[in-house]
Enzyme design. Sequence first.
Site, PDB file in Angstrom:
ATOM      1  N   ARG A 124      38.439  31.641  32.473  1.00 54.45           N
ATOM      2  CA  ARG A 124      39.256  32.496  31.916  1.00 54.45           C
ATOM      3  C   ARG A 124      39.568  32.473  30.590  1.00 54.45           C
ATOM      4  O   ARG A 124      40.671  32.056  29.993  1.00 54.45           O
ATOM      5  CB  ARG A 124      40.812  32.599  32.805  1.00 54.45           C
ATOM      6  CG  ARG A 124      40.569  33.026  34.380  1.00 54.45           C
ATOM      7  CD  ARG A 124      41.829  33.053  35.144  1.00 54.45           C
ATOM      8  NE  ARG A 124      41.825  34.356  35.819  1.00 54.45           N
ATOM      9  CZ  ARG A 124      42.861  34.537  36.710  1.00 54.45           C
ATOM     10  NH1 ARG A 124      43.634  33.644  36.912  1.00 54.45           N
ATOM     11  NH2 ARG A 124      42.497  35.551  37.634  1.00 54.45           N
ATOM     12  N   GLN A 129      36.703  37.979  29.685  1.00 55.37           N
ATOM     13  CA  GLN A 129      37.647  38.895  30.196  1.00 55.37           C
ATOM     14  C   GLN A 129      36.783  40.085  30.959  1.00 55.37           C
ATOM     15  O   GLN A 129      37.394  40.536  32.117  1.00 55.37           O
ATOM     16  CB  GLN A 129      38.468  39.535  29.478  1.00 55.37           C
ATOM     17  CG  GLN A 129      39.611  38.621  29.236  1.00 55.37           C
ATOM     18  CD  GLN A 129      40.769  38.999  28.147  1.00 55.37           C
ATOM     19  OE1 GLN A 129      40.767  40.032  27.795  1.00 55.37           O
ATOM     20  NE2 GLN A 129      41.677  38.161  27.869  1.00 55.37           N
ATOM     21  N   ASP A 132      35.988  39.294  34.549  1.00 58.85           N
ATOM     22  CA  ASP A 132      36.967  38.596  35.316  1.00 58.85           C
ATOM     23  C   ASP A 132      37.304  39.382  36.554  1.00 58.85           C
ATOM     24  O   ASP A 132      38.197  40.251  36.677  1.00 58.85           O
ATOM     25  CB  ASP A 132      38.198  38.558  34.479  1.00 58.85           C
ATOM     26  CG  ASP A 132      39.420  37.673  35.347  1.00 58.85           C
ATOM     27  OD1 ASP A 132      39.040  37.332  36.446  1.00 58.85           O
ATOM     28  OD2 ASP A 132      40.335  37.178  34.624  1.00 58.85           O
ATOM     29  N   SER A 135      40.909  38.888  38.617  1.00 58.56           N
ATOM     30  CA  SER A 135      41.989  39.334  37.909  1.00 58.56           C
ATOM     31  C   SER A 135      42.051  41.098  38.403  1.00 58.56           C
ATOM     32  O   SER A 135      42.887  41.802  38.736  1.00 58.56           O
ATOM     33  CB  SER A 135      42.233  39.678  36.359  1.00 58.56           C
ATOM     34  OG  SER A 135      42.340  38.198  35.903  1.00 58.56           O
ATOM     35  N   TYR A 231      46.810  28.361  35.227  1.00 58.97           N
ATOM     36  CA  TYR A 231      47.278  28.349  36.529  1.00 58.97           C
ATOM     37  C   TYR A 231      48.282  27.526  36.753  1.00 58.97           C
ATOM     38  O   TYR A 231      48.472  26.507  36.000  1.00 58.97           O
ATOM     39  CB  TYR A 231      45.937  27.929  37.318  1.00 58.97           C
ATOM     40  CG  TYR A 231      44.878  28.997  37.754  1.00 58.97           C
ATOM     41  CD1 TYR A 231      45.136  29.938  38.472  1.00 58.97           C
ATOM     42  CD2 TYR A 231      43.601  28.382  37.230  1.00 58.97           C
ATOM     43  CE1 TYR A 231      43.991  30.923  38.718  1.00 58.97           C
ATOM     44  CE2 TYR A 231      42.429  29.542  37.094  1.00 58.97           C
ATOM     45  CZ  TYR A 231      42.722  30.806  37.966  1.00 58.97           C
ATOM     46  OH  TYR A 231      41.831  31.464  38.155  1.00 58.97           O
TER      47      TYR A 231
HETATM   48  P1  NAD Z   1      47.094  32.877  41.121  1.00 60.99           P
HETATM   49  O1  NAD Z   1      46.542  33.880  42.125  1.00 60.99           O
HETATM   50  O2  NAD Z   1      46.531  31.549  41.124  1.00 60.99           O
HETATM   51  O3  NAD Z   1      48.678  32.357  41.437  1.00 60.99           O
HETATM   52  C1  NAD Z   1      49.674  33.639  41.707  1.00 60.99           C
HETATM   53  C2  NAD Z   1      50.969  32.924  40.953  1.00 60.99           C
HETATM   54  O4  NAD Z   1      51.562  31.877  41.976  1.00 60.99           O
HETATM   55  C3  NAD Z   1      50.930  32.286  39.991  1.00 60.99           C
HETATM   56  O5  NAD Z   1      51.535  32.979  38.917  1.00 60.99           O
HETATM   57  C4  NAD Z   1      51.614  30.895  39.986  1.00 60.99           C
HETATM   58  O6  NAD Z   1      52.223  30.557  38.825  1.00 60.99           O
HETATM   59  C5  NAD Z   1      52.186  31.194  41.234  1.00 60.99           C
HETATM   60  N1  NAD Z   1      52.794  30.117  42.022  1.00 60.99           N
HETATM   61  C6  NAD Z   1      51.925  28.921  42.299  1.00 60.99           C
HETATM   62  N2  NAD Z   1      52.710  28.223  43.173  1.00 60.99           N
HETATM   63  C7  NAD Z   1      54.208  28.758  43.109  1.00 60.99           C
HETATM   64  C8  NAD Z   1      55.190  28.409  43.669  1.00 60.99           C
HETATM   65  N3  NAD Z   1      55.479  27.157  44.685  1.00 60.99           N
HETATM   66  N4  NAD Z   1      56.353  28.975  43.662  1.00 60.99           N
HETATM   67  C9  NAD Z   1      56.216  30.632  42.996  1.00 60.99           C
HETATM   68  N5  NAD Z   1      55.133  30.707  42.293  1.00 60.99           N
HETATM   69  C10 NAD Z   1      53.913  30.038  42.331  1.00 60.99           C
HETATM   70  O7  NAD Z   1      47.343  33.005  39.515  1.00 60.99           O
HETATM   71  P2  NAD Z   1      46.464  34.316  38.912  1.00 60.99           P
HETATM   72  O8  NAD Z   1      47.339  35.409  39.031  1.00 60.99           O
HETATM   73  O9  NAD Z   1      45.067  34.510  39.113  1.00 60.99           O
HETATM   74  O10 NAD Z   1      46.692  33.850  37.193  1.00 60.99           O
HETATM   75  C11 NAD Z   1      47.275  32.805  36.823  1.00 60.99           C
HETATM   76  C12 NAD Z   1      47.455  32.842  35.516  1.00 60.99           C
HETATM   77  O11 NAD Z   1      46.150  33.008  34.767  1.00 60.99           O
HETATM   78  C13 NAD Z   1      48.361  33.772  34.667  1.00 60.99           C
HETATM   79  O12 NAD Z   1      49.001  33.362  33.537  1.00 60.99           O
HETATM   80  C14 NAD Z   1      47.519  34.614  34.008  1.00 60.99           C
HETATM   81  O13 NAD Z   1      47.966  35.603  33.054  1.00 60.99           O
HETATM   82  C15 NAD Z   1      46.389  33.925  33.748  1.00 60.99           C
HETATM   83  N6  NAD Z   1      45.228  34.578  33.488  1.00 60.99           N
HETATM   84  C16 NAD Z   1      44.159  34.558  32.316  1.00 60.99           C
HETATM   85  C17 NAD Z   1      43.076  35.324  32.146  1.00 60.99           C
HETATM   86  C18 NAD Z   1      42.273  35.104  30.835  1.00 60.99           C
HETATM   87  O14 NAD Z   1      42.917  34.484  29.894  1.00 60.99           O
HETATM   88  N7  NAD Z   1      41.503  35.860  30.826  1.00 60.99           N
HETATM   89  C19 NAD Z   1      42.809  36.065  33.315  1.00 60.99           C
HETATM   90  C20 NAD Z   1      43.468  36.273  34.125  1.00 60.99           C
HETATM   91  C21 NAD Z   1      44.763  35.441  34.550  1.00 60.99           C
END
Ligand code: NAD
Length: 381
Positions: A124, A129, A132, A135, A231
């Site tokens: 990520r 991007q 990805d 996402s 994450y």
């Molecule tokens: P994910 O699908 O792994 O998890 C979903 C969400 O569950 C996360 O926000 C996590 O914090 C939350 N979570 C985990 N345990 C929890 C708990 N016990 N209680 C409540 N919530 C809990 O995550 P995701 O959607 O794939 O993305 C995570 C992060 O990565 C985000 O900050 C997103 O913006 C970032 N991201 C960055 C890029 C990039 O830089 N290119 C791309 C995609 C996502």
Amino acid sequence: MPLTIGVPKETQDGETRVALIPSVAERLHTTLGDVEIRVERGAGRSAFHNDDAYEDAGCAVTSRAEVFAADVVAKVAAPSSDEVERLSEGQVLVGFLNPLDDPQTSRRLADAGVTALAMELVPRISRAQKMDALSAMSSLGGYRATIEAAERLPKFFPLLTTAAGTIRPAQVLVLGAGVAGLQAIATAKRLGAKVFGYDIRDATREEIESLGAKFVELELEMGDQEDESGYAKELQKEKQERQPELLQPHIAESDVVISTALIPGRPAPLLIREEAVEAMTPGSVIVDLAAPNGGNCAVTETGETVHAHDVTVMGPTNLPAKMAVHASQLYAKTVSVLIEEFVADGQFTPDFDDDIFDGTCLTHGGAVHNERVRDLLAEEA
Ligand code: NAD
């Protein structure tokens, strides 16, 4: 000899997506030049792309055997055992390969000498991007989760003032505000619901509030719960136990709960106990997007919709497949950009000095390249 790219018809139950759509295949002909794209007969049918459209885009519509003999095989879902057997040394496989949940398939791909690139492992970083896929699919899943909840909720989502009385807006709680959760929040807001969001990462408060939803604060000392990749880190044991207890009153007040909380490579955290389901108003709906990883709700049955204590609890495993057109369009774009990045002089060229290749590569040269998957295999041995 031109580089050949094969696009099989997906065979996993309920899978409607296709790895390349005609317009993206057409673009690949331009960007890669000497390339032959082989598409299995009917591969795009469930995403509403017929064989003629692929032929018009310059693809060869052909047999499964020809497609699996291509230099690069582009898939959506992880390969079945039969599909792994069709692959041989030197071929490249790109797709969602489910490496952390099914390391044995990685072992088989490595044994077959396949260079496997797992879309889930695309790092990520900003340069990646456009590749990805995770996402892109999470976003579709979050949107669809809200739509599915709205369809099943025996209530309106928006505030309604009618001659027969005023209807209060539905209350929606989204647990986990990553890509899927934020899209679920945005969709519920657009439908007029009163929306609440909760996550353990500090950064999410601002994101939740910027969508017009309210952040749910629990009396749980958190600290920094985000790892270097963005994450979430797994909570300490006693906090894991406190969390569902503290969430229960918020869940009980909600008409809809959409749960998306995940920790990569770990079972989904339990956030909704059966007592919390029981405390909800009859007719309420829970959509548990964490179902493929065990679920955030105690009564979730993966892949099923169950009714517990008069609450509908859905455990969908592949909501993007319900939106085959846009899911295939976005997925095809991510896969094509990944392939383009590593084709040089008409050949697919692994580059382990490149962070994207190094991070995405699951197997190469007869070995499992990804360290976490190697560790999982060692634990299983
Ligand atoms: P994910 O699908 O792994 O998890 C979903 C969400 O569950 C996360 O926000 C996590 O914090 C939350 N979570 C985990 N345990 C929890 C708990 N016990 N209680 C409540 N919530 C809990 O995550 P995701 O959607 O794939 O993305 C995570 C992060 O990565 C985000 O900050 C997103 O913006 C970032 N991201 C960055 C890029 C990039 O830089 N290119 C791309 C995609 C996502």
